[in-house]
Design a protein around this motif. Structure first.
Motif, PDB file in Angstrom:
ATOM      1  N   GLY A 121      57.426  33.870  50.591  1.00 17.46           N
ATOM      2  CA  GLY A 121      57.346  34.707  49.388  1.00 17.46           C
ATOM      3  C   GLY A 121      58.399  34.482  48.327  1.00 17.46           C
ATOM      4  O   GLY A 121      59.317  33.675  48.464  1.00 17.46           O
ATOM      5  N   ASP A 122      58.193  35.202  47.234  1.00 15.48           N
ATOM      6  CA  ASP A 122      59.054  35.141  46.042  1.00 15.48           C
ATOM      7  C   ASP A 122      59.064  33.757  45.385  1.00 15.48           C
ATOM      8  O   ASP A 122      60.116  33.176  45.119  1.00 15.48           O
ATOM      9  N   ILE A 123      57.868  33.264  45.075  1.00 16.87           N
ATOM     10  CA  ILE A 123      57.786  32.086  44.202  1.00 16.87           C
ATOM     11  C   ILE A 123      57.960  32.539  42.744  1.00 16.87           C
ATOM     12  O   ILE A 123      58.285  31.732  41.882  1.00 16.87           O
ATOM     13  N   SER A 181      61.982  29.750  51.361  1.00 14.80           N
ATOM     14  CA  SER A 181      61.768  31.085  50.824  1.00 14.80           C
ATOM     15  C   SER A 181      62.410  31.241  49.456  1.00 14.80           C
ATOM     16  O   SER A 181      63.303  30.483  49.085  1.00 14.80           O
ATOM     17  N   ASP A 182      61.928  32.235  48.722  1.00 13.73           N
ATOM     18  CA  ASP A 182      62.580  32.672  47.484  1.00 13.73           C
ATOM     19  C   ASP A 182      62.811  31.524  46.493  1.00 13.73           C
ATOM     20  O   ASP A 182      63.944  31.262  46.066  1.00 13.73           O
ATOM     21  N   LEU A 183      61.721  30.872  46.125  1.00 14.70           N
ATOM     22  CA  LEU A 183      61.816  29.745  45.188  1.00 14.70           C
ATOM     23  C   LEU A 183      62.121  30.224  43.767  1.00 14.70           C
ATOM     24  O   LEU A 183      62.723  29.493  42.979  1.00 14.70           O
ATOM     25  N   GLY A 195      63.123  35.892  54.394  1.00 12.76           N
ATOM     26  CA  GLY A 195      63.840  35.512  53.171  1.00 12.76           C
ATOM     27  C   GLY A 195      64.426  36.761  52.562  1.00 12.76           C
ATOM     28  O   GLY A 195      64.986  37.602  53.258  1.00 12.76           O
ATOM     29  N   HIS A 196      64.329  36.884  51.232  1.00 13.05           N
ATOM     30  CA  HIS A 196      64.627  38.107  50.485  1.00 13.05           C
ATOM     31  C   HIS A 196      66.115  38.413  50.298  1.00 13.05           C
ATOM     32  O   HIS A 196      66.542  38.758  49.218  1.00 13.05           O
ATOM     33  N   THR A 197      66.892  38.323  51.390  1.00 16.57           N
ATOM     34  CA  THR A 197      68.325  38.598  51.268  1.00 16.57           C
ATOM     35  C   THR A 197      69.054  37.254  51.282  1.00 16.57           C
ATOM     36  O   THR A 197      69.068  36.559  52.301  1.00 16.57           O
ATOM     37  N   LEU A 255      57.942  36.596  57.669  1.00 17.56           N
ATOM     38  CA  LEU A 255      57.587  37.555  56.622  1.00 17.56           C
ATOM     39  C   LEU A 255      58.723  37.625  55.617  1.00 17.56           C
ATOM     40  O   LEU A 255      59.828  37.131  55.886  1.00 17.56           O
ATOM     41  N   HIS A 256      58.450  38.235  54.463  1.00 16.44           N
ATOM     42  CA  HIS A 256      59.419  38.121  53.374  1.00 16.44           C
ATOM     43  C   HIS A 256      60.744  38.809  53.661  1.00 16.44           C
ATOM     44  O   HIS A 256      61.816  38.218  53.547  1.00 16.44           O
ATOM     45  N   ALA A 257      60.705  40.103  54.017  1.00 20.56           N
ATOM     46  CA  ALA A 257      61.964  40.852  54.121  1.00 20.56           C
ATOM     47  C   ALA A 257      62.305  41.259  55.548  1.00 20.56           C
ATOM     48  O   ALA A 257      63.464  41.160  55.954  1.00 20.56           O
ATOM     49  N   GLY A 266      55.760  37.908  48.677  1.00 23.53           N
ATOM     50  CA  GLY A 266      57.073  38.536  48.579  1.00 23.53           C
ATOM     51  C   GLY A 266      57.016  39.687  47.591  1.00 23.53           C
ATOM     52  O   GLY A 266      55.999  39.895  46.918  1.00 23.53           O
ATOM     53  N   ASN A 267      58.104  40.415  47.478  1.00 22.04           N
ATOM     54  CA  ASN A 267      58.086  41.565  46.561  1.00 22.04           C
ATOM     55  C   ASN A 267      57.867  41.144  45.108  1.00 22.04           C
ATOM     56  O   ASN A 267      57.293  41.902  44.319  1.00 22.04           O
ATOM     57  N   HIS A 268      58.262  39.928  44.752  1.00 23.44           N
ATOM     58  CA  HIS A 268      58.113  39.537  43.343  1.00 23.44           C
ATOM     59  C   HIS A 268      56.677  39.152  42.972  1.00 23.44           C
ATOM     60  O   HIS A 268      56.282  39.359  41.823  1.00 23.44           O
ATOM     61  N   GLU A 269      55.893  38.646  43.899  1.00 19.15           N
ATOM     62  CA  GLU A 269      54.460  38.453  43.623  1.00 19.15           C
ATOM     63  C   GLU A 269      53.794  39.825  43.476  1.00 19.15           C
ATOM     64  O   GLU A 269      52.994  40.071  42.571  1.00 19.15           O
TER      65      GLU A 269
END
Ligand code: ZN
Length: 362
Positions: free
Chosen positions: A139-141, A103-105, A312-314, A232-234, A174-177
């Motif tokens: 998520g969050d690539i 996660s969170d690359l 991921g996320h945190t 899931l992301h968060a 993720g939230n960043h995409e």
């Protein structure tokens, strides 16, 4: 330098470049660094326009769909497109295979490759080596780092290789995409403001519905239930167990309201909830002071008929468990560019792999 430009420079350097990147892109170019980036591919009828930046110079070529498969290779940049088919991904998968998850690359392409190679997900040529098994990226690539497009094209190709081997790659949003698709560029690396400027556009325009990369991202789900493990992301807020929605309905509602400026009406109700602070790509309630209770986690697991929630996320120092293993946190801080870990689940056996490929207990 005008006062406005000076402000823009200061804001950009402090990762708040959105204001100047969005409204005054030409003035966000502040560095002499020679950037190369891309490709960004847009589709018109049966022709693709391929744009990229090579050492701060804009480059472009046209490709006919008749020329496929298309292998882009310029200026140290790479992308392979065997076809433009978007493979629909199931959000519920069961089978006798191992699941690996990262996660969170956050644009840390080199670190991600090292982690995946050393844990035998890909070989020395970055090709799928994980047989009929599944890789999940929660998520969050995007954002923070400066190799987000390298990650995007790597996963675009890896997905096809995995399917051909009987395995699968699940890239979840993720939230960043979602932020980039929605023109929220608060965390975008400075490089991409300059790239957009050189290409004569604003960065989010490079991910429009008419672009290969934009269509591909829009096709992605926000969650996946794989062998009873919900990725899931968060996280799922406990309130979601009371709404009477299935995981499939949550995923669809989220996706139906993905990009604000493409909607006919503003997000309201549950659609708005899913996209805001306590929603599936933002929630931090498994880790924050106001934590979901153990009973609420049990209610979520029972309601959605799942064994674990994996998010991921945190960021953590490593892959870690919460709630006696009913929640697993897999954002092991790759965004810092120094370390990363990968989670493995094989039936009921769970372990983590470190950057050296060592198998470690959770
Ligand atoms: Zn995130």
């Amino acid at each position: 330098m005008t006062r406005k430009t000076t402000l823009c420079v200061v804001l950009s350097l402090s990762f708040f470049g959105y204001a100047c990147g969005q409204y005054d892109a030409s003035k966000s170019v502040i560095t002499d660094v020679q950037y190369s980036d891309g490709p960004y591919i847009s589709i018109q009828d049966d022709t693709l326009t391929v744009d990229w930046v090579c050492n701060n110079q804009s480059q472009s070529e046209q490709v006919s769909l008749l020329d496929f498969p298309y292998h882009f290779e310029h200026c140290g940049l790479n992308a392979k497109l065997s076809d433009l088919n978007i493979v629909p991904q199931s959000i519920a998968v069961n089978g006798d295979f191992t699941v690996a998850a990262i996660s969170d690359l956050h644009g840390q392409y080199d670190l991600a490759i090292e982690l995946l190679q050393n844990n035998k997900i890909i070989d020395a040529n970055n090709r799928w080596q994980f047989a009929e098994n599944h890789l999940v990226i929660t998520g969050d690539i995007f954002d923070r780092g400066d190799k987000q497009m390298e990650i995007l094209w790597f996963l675009y190709e890896l997905e096809k290789q995995a399917l051909a081997a009987g395995g699968n790659v699940h890239l979840l949003l993720g939230n960043h995409e979602v932020m980039v698709l929605n023109a929220r560029l608060d965390y975008l690396h400075q490089k991409y403001f300059k790239v957009a400027d050189i290409l004569g556009t604003l960065y989010p325009n490079l991910f429009s519905e008419r672009s290969v990369q934009g269509k591909w991202l829009r096709s992605k789900n926000v969650l996946a239930n794989i062998n009873g493990n919900l990725f899931l992301h968060a996280g799922l807020h406990p309130k979601l167990a009371e709404e009477g929605l299935s995981l499939s309905a949550i995923n669809q509602l989220f996706k139906d309201h993905l990009v604000k400026h493409e909607l006919e009406a503003p997000r309201t109700g549950l659609a708005k909830f899913l996209h805001t602070r306590d929603g599936v790509i933002w929630y931090r309630g498994y880790f924050s002071d106001i934590r979901a209770t153990s009973e609420e986690i049990d209610t979520l697991l029972t309601h959605f008929d799942i064994n674990r929630i994996i998010v991921g996320h945190t960021s953590q120092e490593q892959v870690e468990t919460r709630y006696e293993g009913r929640v697993i946190a897999i954002d092991a801080g790759m965004k810092r560019g120094k370390n990363g870990e990968i989670l493995f689940i094989d039936k009921n056996v769970v372990w983590r792999g470190n950057l050296n490929g060592e198998k470690l207990p959770l």
